[in-house]
Enzyme design. Structure first.
Site, PDB file in Angstrom:
ATOM      1  N   ARG A 279      -1.244  -2.453 -18.942  1.00  0.00           N
ATOM      2  CA  ARG A 279      -2.527  -1.553 -18.693  1.00  0.00           C
ATOM      3  C   ARG A 279      -2.784  -1.124 -17.710  1.00  0.00           C
ATOM      4  O   ARG A 279      -3.103  -0.998 -16.539  1.00  0.00           O
ATOM      5  CB  ARG A 279      -3.511  -2.974 -18.651  1.00  0.00           C
ATOM      6  CG  ARG A 279      -4.628  -2.549 -19.105  1.00  0.00           C
ATOM      7  CD  ARG A 279      -5.452  -3.897 -19.001  1.00  0.00           C
ATOM      8  NE  ARG A 279      -5.647  -4.245 -20.597  1.00  0.00           N
ATOM      9  CZ  ARG A 279      -6.147  -3.563 -21.698  1.00  0.00           C
ATOM     10  NH1 ARG A 279      -6.496  -3.034 -21.361  1.00  0.00           N
ATOM     11  NH2 ARG A 279      -5.417  -4.579 -22.830  1.00  0.00           N
TER      12      ARG A 279
ATOM     13  N   TYR B 195       1.018  -1.558  -0.376  1.00  0.00           N
ATOM     14  CA  TYR B 195       0.283  -0.231   0.153  1.00  0.00           C
ATOM     15  C   TYR B 195       0.844   1.232  -0.145  1.00  0.00           C
ATOM     16  O   TYR B 195       1.991   1.446   0.956  1.00  0.00           O
ATOM     17  CB  TYR B 195      -0.803  -0.356   1.406  1.00  0.00           C
ATOM     18  CG  TYR B 195      -2.422  -0.089   0.802  1.00  0.00           C
ATOM     19  CD1 TYR B 195      -2.909   1.055   0.039  1.00  0.00           C
ATOM     20  CD2 TYR B 195      -3.385  -1.530   1.442  1.00  0.00           C
ATOM     21  CE1 TYR B 195      -4.305   0.781  -0.359  1.00  0.00           C
ATOM     22  CE2 TYR B 195      -4.642  -1.843   0.930  1.00  0.00           C
ATOM     23  CZ  TYR B 195      -4.968  -0.056  -0.379  1.00  0.00           C
ATOM     24  OH  TYR B 195      -6.202  -0.089  -0.179  1.00  0.00           O
TER      25      TYR B 195
ATOM     26  N   THR C 100      -2.908   6.536 -21.945  1.00  0.00           N
ATOM     27  CA  THR C 100      -2.715   4.868 -21.391  1.00  0.00           C
ATOM     28  C   THR C 100      -1.236   4.816 -21.709  1.00  0.00           C
ATOM     29  O   THR C 100      -0.428   5.187 -21.983  1.00  0.00           O
ATOM     30  CB  THR C 100      -3.611   3.935 -22.052  1.00  0.00           C
ATOM     31  OG1 THR C 100      -2.868   4.144 -23.785  1.00  0.00           O
ATOM     32  CG2 THR C 100      -5.316   4.648 -22.300  1.00  0.00           C
TER      33      THR C 100
ATOM     34  N   ASP D 223      -6.125  13.124 -24.889  1.00  0.00           N
ATOM     35  CA  ASP D 223      -5.959  12.571 -24.037  1.00  0.00           C
ATOM     36  C   ASP D 223      -5.463  10.937 -25.808  1.00  0.00           C
ATOM     37  O   ASP D 223      -6.079  11.241 -26.558  1.00  0.00           O
ATOM     38  CB  ASP D 223      -7.667  11.746 -24.575  1.00  0.00           C
ATOM     39  CG  ASP D 223      -7.184  10.503 -23.929  1.00  0.00           C
ATOM     40  OD1 ASP D 223      -6.746   9.862 -24.414  1.00  0.00           O
ATOM     41  OD2 ASP D 223      -8.533   9.688 -23.906  1.00  0.00           O
TER      42      ASP D 223
ATOM     43  N   LYS E  15      -1.412   0.621 -25.438  1.00  0.00           N
ATOM     44  CA  LYS E  15      -1.230   1.007 -26.208  1.00  0.00           C
ATOM     45  C   LYS E  15      -0.089   1.081 -27.191  1.00  0.00           C
ATOM     46  O   LYS E  15       0.649  -0.086 -27.067  1.00  0.00           O
ATOM     47  CB  LYS E  15      -1.938   1.907 -26.971  1.00  0.00           C
ATOM     48  CG  LYS E  15      -3.689   1.697 -25.928  1.00  0.00           C
ATOM     49  CD  LYS E  15      -4.815   2.384 -26.266  1.00  0.00           C
ATOM     50  CE  LYS E  15      -6.331   2.175 -25.650  1.00  0.00           C
ATOM     51  NZ  LYS E  15      -7.423   3.032 -25.986  1.00  0.00           N
TER      52      LYS E  15
ATOM     53  N   GLU F  28      -0.800   4.471  -0.312  1.00  0.00           N
ATOM     54  CA  GLU F  28      -1.665   6.045  -1.012  1.00  0.00           C
ATOM     55  C   GLU F  28      -0.216   7.049  -0.762  1.00  0.00           C
ATOM     56  O   GLU F  28       0.261   7.049   0.157  1.00  0.00           O
ATOM     57  CB  GLU F  28      -2.450   6.391   0.152  1.00  0.00           C
ATOM     58  CG  GLU F  28      -3.359   4.720  -0.524  1.00  0.00           C
ATOM     59  CD  GLU F  28      -4.452   5.040   0.285  1.00  0.00           C
ATOM     60  OE1 GLU F  28      -4.639   5.676   2.025  1.00  0.00           O
ATOM     61  OE2 GLU F  28      -5.494   4.333   0.256  1.00  0.00           O
TER      62      GLU F  28
END
Ligand SMILES: *Cc1c(COP(=O)(O)O)cnc(C)c1O
Length: 435
Positions: free
Chosen positions: A235, A51, A226, A200, A229, A53
């Site tokens: 991903r 974790y 992203t 984008d 691609k 954060e």
């Protein structure tokens, strides 16, 4: 994979079959690619347990010393790759990165102007079934129907629309647009109407990183992407602001609490705005992919991706297909099948039966429903990663044409499938867990 094989034979079996499918078939989905073993190893690592954060050096959990190093490496490499001052590598996906853009720049009910979804825009650019269309008011520019600009965006029309609706934000970027964008003109329109400009680059990030398409960084207030691609990483998603961020933004960030600048505003939109803990194994994997993209070989890869797409477009045109915009500047070829008397849905199914994976796609001014469509979208990133070149892509178009000319002939489809399997054995991909 022996641990998985012993612990969970059912899932192992699925993996075996999927790896076989990827190895044997022809992957032409424009948004897909094949990552390296190194990228996969970072993803399948114990960093998934952590974790973290917050941001490096400012975490809400102890034990983040190595997570910090991984995230800093990912950030430094992304900055070098795209020539930018600020980056956030935590968004879980492209859609998550986009959500952080809206959360930062728009209030519910505000209007934005984006590319028509039926002309290549993305779900997260205002579709009524997506948060972007539910919470915000979407208006659209599109591509030309006829004439020399058919399939291309006419910037004068974008300006007219922007002056008419005075949007809070203008978005650029697409899932099925085959031409490059004129960012400088978009920026001058955004400045004229006082709008934020958001690019984008989910589809084209790898080609932009390789310097093969126009660079959005100097012109856009915020860029989202992203990483899986054309960029060929895991991903995931990412946000970037170009060099000299506060100047690029052209205005001072609204102060709220400890937040002092635009980068910090976007950071707080990602966490705690819309995500909890970042996926540290995926962030480490992004770092690996960014290093691969910084290597000279990635420029050659991008050049091949574009050259192969151009070859496909030419071959389709020679065979009487209607290629939207008459060709391509990037990795995508969009084919309008209306003159061939076959729908996108039928074409996709017939090609899938021959182990050629493409997706049906709306074409501009489509007369079919989004579920049926009149077109297919093909892309070259994945098969270029496997090493295929012009001759193979010519052969691929010939095989696609054979299927589409006789889409219900099973004997014909079976023989094309045999030719595909023969072809892919010459371009080895993954040699593990094959059935
Ligand atoms: C693929 C894509 C996205 C969404 O990415 P996910 O990781 O699937 O959420 C966003 N915008 C554009 C333009 C895309 O093509």
């Amino acid at each position: 994979m022996s641990h998985l094989q012993q612990a969970d034979p059912q899932i192992f079996d699925v993996l075996q079959k999927e790896v076989d499918r990827q190895n044997e078939g022809l992957e032409l989905i424009a948004s897909e690619n094949f990552v390296s073993r190194a990228v996969m190893q970072a993803m399948g690592s114990p960093l998934t347990n952590k974790y973290a954060e917050g941001l490096p050096g400012k975490r809400y959990y102890g034990g983040c010393q190595y997570a910090d190093i991984a995230e800093n490496i990912a950030r430094d490499r992304a900055k070098e790759l795209f020539g930018c001052d600020w980056v956030n590598v935590q968004p879980h996906s492209g859609a998550s990165a986009n959500a952080a853009v809206y959360l930062t720049l728009m209030k519910p009910g505000d209007t934005f102007l984006g590319l028509n979804l039926a002309h290549g825009g993305h779900l997260t650019h205002g579709s009524p079934v997506n948060f972007s269309g539910m919470l915000y008011k979407s208006e659209y520019y599109g591509v030309e129907k006829d004439g020399p600009m058919a399939g291309r965006i006419d910037m004068d029309k974008v300006r007219d629309k922007a002056l008419e609706i005075r949007p809070k934000m203008i978005s650029i970027g697409a899932s099925a647009y085959t031409r490059d964008f004129d960012y400088a003109t978009f920026r001058s329109i955004a400045d004229e109407v006082g709008a934020f400009l958001w690019m984008d680059m989910a589809h084209t990030a790898g080609l932009i990183a390789a310097g093969l398409l126009n660079d959005p960084m100097p012109h856009c207030h915020i860029v989202s992407t992203t990483t899986h691609k054309t960029l060929r990483g895991p991903r995931s998603g990412m946000l970037l602001i170009g060099k000299d961020g506060e100047n690029t933004m052209g205005r001072v960030a609204p102060k709220s609490g400890r937040v002092k600048n635009w980068g910090e505003l976007f950071d707080s939109s990602v966490f705690p705005g819309m995500q909890g803990g970042p996926l540290m194994h995926v962030i480490a994997s992004k770092a690996v992919a960014f290093a691969e993209a910084l290597d000279d070989s990635f420029t050659t890869y991008g050049q091949d991706v574009i050259a192969n797409a151009s070859i496909m477009a030419d071959e389709f045109i020679d065979r009487g297909y209607n290629v939207v915009s008459g060709g391509t500047d990037n990795h995508v070829v969009l084919i309008d099948l209306r003159n061939k008397g076959i729908t996108g849905k039928t074409a996709e199914a017939a090609l899938e039966a021959a182990d050629i994976t493409v997706n049906k796609n709306m074409v501009p001014y489509d007369t079919e429903s989004p579920f049926v469509t009149s077109g297919i979208r093909v892309g070259t990133p994945a098969m270029t990663t496997r090493g295929m070149k012009g001759n193979e892509f010519k052969e691929i178009v010939a095989l696609i044409d054979r299927v589409l000319s006789d889409p219900h002939n099973e004997g014909n489809i079976t023989s094309v499938k045999g030719a595909i399997h023969e072809m892919t054995t010459h371009f080895p991909l993954y040699d593990f867990v094959t059935a």
